[in-house]
Design a protein around this motif. Structure first.
Motif, PDB file in Angstrom:
ATOM      1  N   LEU A   1       1.046  -0.875   0.324  1.00  0.00           N
ATOM      2  CA  LEU A   1      -0.114  -0.103  -0.089  1.00  0.00           C
ATOM      3  C   LEU A   1       0.853   1.491   0.217  1.00  0.00           C
ATOM      4  N   THR A   2       1.990   1.023   0.117  1.00  0.00           N
ATOM      5  CA  THR A   2       2.912   2.187   0.157  1.00  0.00           C
ATOM      6  C   THR A   2       4.357   2.338  -0.636  1.00  0.00           C
ATOM      7  N   ALA A   3       4.085   1.457  -1.591  1.00  0.00           N
ATOM      8  CA  ALA A   3       5.800   1.962  -2.359  1.00  0.00           C
ATOM      9  C   ALA A   3       4.791   2.716  -4.040  1.00  0.00           C
ATOM     10  N   ALA A   4       5.877   3.382  -4.203  1.00  0.00           N
ATOM     11  CA  ALA A   4       5.507   4.399  -5.168  1.00  0.00           C
ATOM     12  C   ALA A   4       5.309   3.427  -6.627  1.00  0.00           C
ATOM     13  N   PRO A   5       5.373   3.792  -7.873  1.00  0.00           N
ATOM     14  CA  PRO A   5       4.626   2.916  -8.927  1.00  0.00           C
ATOM     15  C   PRO A   5       6.172   2.359  -9.293  1.00  0.00           C
ATOM     16  N   THR A   6       6.793   1.620 -10.269  1.00  0.00           N
ATOM     17  CA  THR A   6       7.920   0.966 -10.820  1.00  0.00           C
ATOM     18  C   THR A   6       8.279   1.960 -11.555  1.00  0.00           C
ATOM     19  N   GLY A   7       9.775   2.308 -11.161  1.00  0.00           N
ATOM     20  CA  GLY A   7      10.004   2.402 -12.882  1.00  0.00           C
ATOM     21  C   GLY A   7       9.502   4.444 -14.023  1.00  0.00           C
ATOM     22  N   LEU A   8       8.454   5.162 -11.875  1.00  0.00           N
ATOM     23  CA  LEU A   8       8.144   5.824 -12.099  1.00  0.00           C
ATOM     24  C   LEU A   8       8.534   6.928 -13.105  1.00  0.00           C
ATOM     25  N   VAL A   9       8.404   7.728 -14.204  1.00  0.00           N
ATOM     26  CA  VAL A   9       8.861   8.604 -15.130  1.00  0.00           C
ATOM     27  C   VAL A   9       7.555   9.404 -15.349  1.00  0.00           C
ATOM     28  N   TRP A  10       8.090  10.881 -15.849  1.00  0.00           N
ATOM     29  CA  TRP A  10       7.199  12.230 -16.083  1.00  0.00           C
ATOM     30  C   TRP A  10       7.418  12.169 -17.073  1.00  0.00           C
ATOM     31  N   ARG A  11       6.496  12.595 -17.910  1.00  0.00           N
ATOM     32  CA  ARG A  11       6.284  13.655 -19.728  1.00  0.00           C
ATOM     33  C   ARG A  11       5.249  14.362 -19.327  1.00  0.00           C
ATOM     34  N   SER A  12       5.697  15.146 -20.883  1.00  0.00           N
ATOM     35  CA  SER A  12       4.732  16.098 -20.978  1.00  0.00           C
ATOM     36  C   SER A  12       4.217  15.505 -21.827  1.00  0.00           C
ATOM     37  N   VAL A  13       2.861  15.493 -22.096  1.00  0.00           N
ATOM     38  CA  VAL A  13       1.919  15.109 -23.425  1.00  0.00           C
ATOM     39  C   VAL A  13       0.905  16.335 -23.933  1.00  0.00           C
ATOM     40  N   PRO A  14       0.923  15.740 -25.189  1.00  0.00           N
ATOM     41  CA  PRO A  14      -0.027  16.959 -25.943  1.00  0.00           C
ATOM     42  C   PRO A  14      -1.210  16.998 -25.162  1.00  0.00           C
TER      43      PRO A  14
ATOM     44  N   LEU B   1       0.434  19.662 -16.840  1.00  0.00           N
ATOM     45  CA  LEU B   1       0.885  19.200 -15.823  1.00  0.00           C
ATOM     46  C   LEU B   1       1.425  17.480 -17.132  1.00  0.00           C
ATOM     47  N   GLN B   2       2.625  17.541 -16.155  1.00  0.00           N
ATOM     48  CA  GLN B   2       3.483  15.889 -16.103  1.00  0.00           C
ATOM     49  C   GLN B   2       2.357  15.114 -15.461  1.00  0.00           C
ATOM     50  N   LEU B   3       3.039  14.058 -16.693  1.00  0.00           N
ATOM     51  CA  LEU B   3       1.802  12.826 -16.069  1.00  0.00           C
ATOM     52  C   LEU B   3       2.648  11.866 -15.240  1.00  0.00           C
ATOM     53  N   PRO B   4       2.025  10.703 -15.140  1.00  0.00           N
ATOM     54  CA  PRO B   4       2.877   9.552 -14.631  1.00  0.00           C
ATOM     55  C   PRO B   4       2.830   8.387 -15.234  1.00  0.00           C
ATOM     56  N   PHE B   5       4.079   7.610 -16.190  1.00  0.00           N
ATOM     57  CA  PHE B   5       3.922   6.701 -16.678  1.00  0.00           C
ATOM     58  C   PHE B   5       4.673   5.320 -15.660  1.00  0.00           C
ATOM     59  N   SER B   6       4.397   3.776 -15.650  1.00  0.00           N
ATOM     60  CA  SER B   6       5.257   3.356 -15.207  1.00  0.00           C
ATOM     61  C   SER B   6       5.532   2.248 -16.170  1.00  0.00           C
TER      62      SER B   6
ATOM     63  N   ILE C   1      -6.075  10.629 -15.188  1.00  0.00           N
ATOM     64  CA  ILE C   1      -7.626  10.214 -15.635  1.00  0.00           C
ATOM     65  C   ILE C   1      -7.798  11.454 -14.944  1.00  0.00           C
ATOM     66  N   THR C   2      -7.615  11.991 -14.517  1.00  0.00           N
ATOM     67  CA  THR C   2      -7.748  13.535 -13.915  1.00  0.00           C
ATOM     68  C   THR C   2      -7.357  14.401 -14.782  1.00  0.00           C
ATOM     69  N   ARG C   3      -6.077  14.020 -14.626  1.00  0.00           N
ATOM     70  CA  ARG C   3      -5.465  16.073 -15.044  1.00  0.00           C
ATOM     71  C   ARG C   3      -5.712  15.795 -16.631  1.00  0.00           C
ATOM     72  N   ARG C   4      -6.343  14.658 -17.500  1.00  0.00           N
ATOM     73  CA  ARG C   4      -6.813  14.433 -18.869  1.00  0.00           C
ATOM     74  C   ARG C   4      -7.756  14.954 -18.905  1.00  0.00           C
ATOM     75  N   LEU C   5      -9.019  14.677 -17.949  1.00  0.00           N
ATOM     76  CA  LEU C   5     -10.482  15.197 -17.696  1.00  0.00           C
ATOM     77  C   LEU C   5     -10.816  16.149 -17.517  1.00  0.00           C
ATOM     78  N   VAL C   6      -9.264  16.827 -16.693  1.00  0.00           N
ATOM     79  CA  VAL C   6      -9.298  18.877 -16.963  1.00  0.00           C
ATOM     80  C   VAL C   6      -8.999  18.725 -17.627  1.00  0.00           C
ATOM     81  N   MET C   7      -8.239  19.002 -17.597  1.00  0.00           N
ATOM     82  CA  MET C   7      -7.186  20.106 -18.322  1.00  0.00           C
ATOM     83  C   MET C   7      -6.813  19.743 -20.410  1.00  0.00           C
TER      84      MET C   7
END
Length: 253
Positions: free
Chosen positions: A84-97, A101-106, A138-144
């Protein structure tokens, strides 16, 4: 702490009444207003879907890493002590069209299917880590993302066709609320907390650095497991200021 109320009672574990669509819209608008306020202030001072190669992933360079190749072997298991506490594995932050804000990918936790031409990202691990990424994506894509709003709404939310149609009407007049990114605005969340987790529902709390030293802007998003993926099906809570990250998992980037 504010409570996320589900729209569709089919996902609930109690007999909660459906949440009116208009209230969910107000929640989404509240998130936009909070981010816009933050921009203004900072300017002044495991189950998974089959892996599918991304479609039109957008720009990639040293400052904007490529979407990582899927690696299901690194998905966390319920028996892991940090389930319940581990961060997503191999997390990278990416700007998308079209998204501010940047979005997370794992590679382990998704999204595994990305179509930036449609603005959609799906295919998250059935884990707390997958829920963390899905709720933010989903929230960032939906809101922005005004350009692909209809696609995101249809593909990644657990709403009825009628509810989606009503939201689209509201959205048509909401573009003026979409924030712009200032030079000192946080590019993504700094830490997260899994507030609750069940196989078919999870609530995630996010923390963003606030413009005041030592404080953070925080809000919660609830997702449900439906159609073999995480989908947003509850209103985001209003943002609030917190003064520490006790109980939160920090993320890099």
């Amino acid at each position: 702490m504010a409570r996320n109320k589900l729209i569709d009672p089919a996902y609930a574990h109690s007999r909660a009444l459906p949440r009116p669509v208009g209230v969910w819209v107000a929640g989404v608008v509240a998130v936009v207003v909070v981010i816009a306020t933050l921009v203004a202030l900072t300017s002044r001072g495991g189950e998974q879907e089959s892996a599918t190669p991304p479609t039109d992933p957008g720009p990639t360079n040293a400052q904007n890493p490529a979407i990582p190749a899927p690696d299901p072997s690194k998905v966390h298991k319920p028996t892991d002590p940090d389930w319940l506490t581990a961060a997503p594995t191999g997390l990278v932050w990416r700007s998308v069209p079209n998204v501010v804000l940047q979005l997370p990918f794992s590679p382990a936790d998704g999204p595994l299917k990305v179509d930036e031409a449609k603005g959609t990202a799906t295919g998250y691990s059935h884990t707390p880590q997958g829920a963390v990424i899905a709720a933010d994506q989903i929230t960032r894509r939906l809101v922005m993302d005004s350009t692909n709003y209809t696609n995101v709404l249809a593909a990644t939310t657990g709403l009825s066709a009628t509810a989606r149609a009503n939201l689209e009407k509201v959205h048509a007049n909401s573009d003026a609320l979409r924030p712009q990114l200032g030079p000192d605005t946080p590019k993504h969340f700094t830490a997260f907390k899994v507030v609750s987790y069940l196989p078919n529902q999870a609530t995630i709390q996010y923390a963003f650095p606030a413009p005041f030293a030592g404080s953070f802007s925080s809000n919660q998003v609830t997702v449900v497991w439906a159609d073999n993926d995480w989908k947003v099906a509850a209103e985001p809570t209003d943002s609030k200021v917190i003064n520490d990250l006790n109980g939160f998992t920090p993320v890099g980037g």
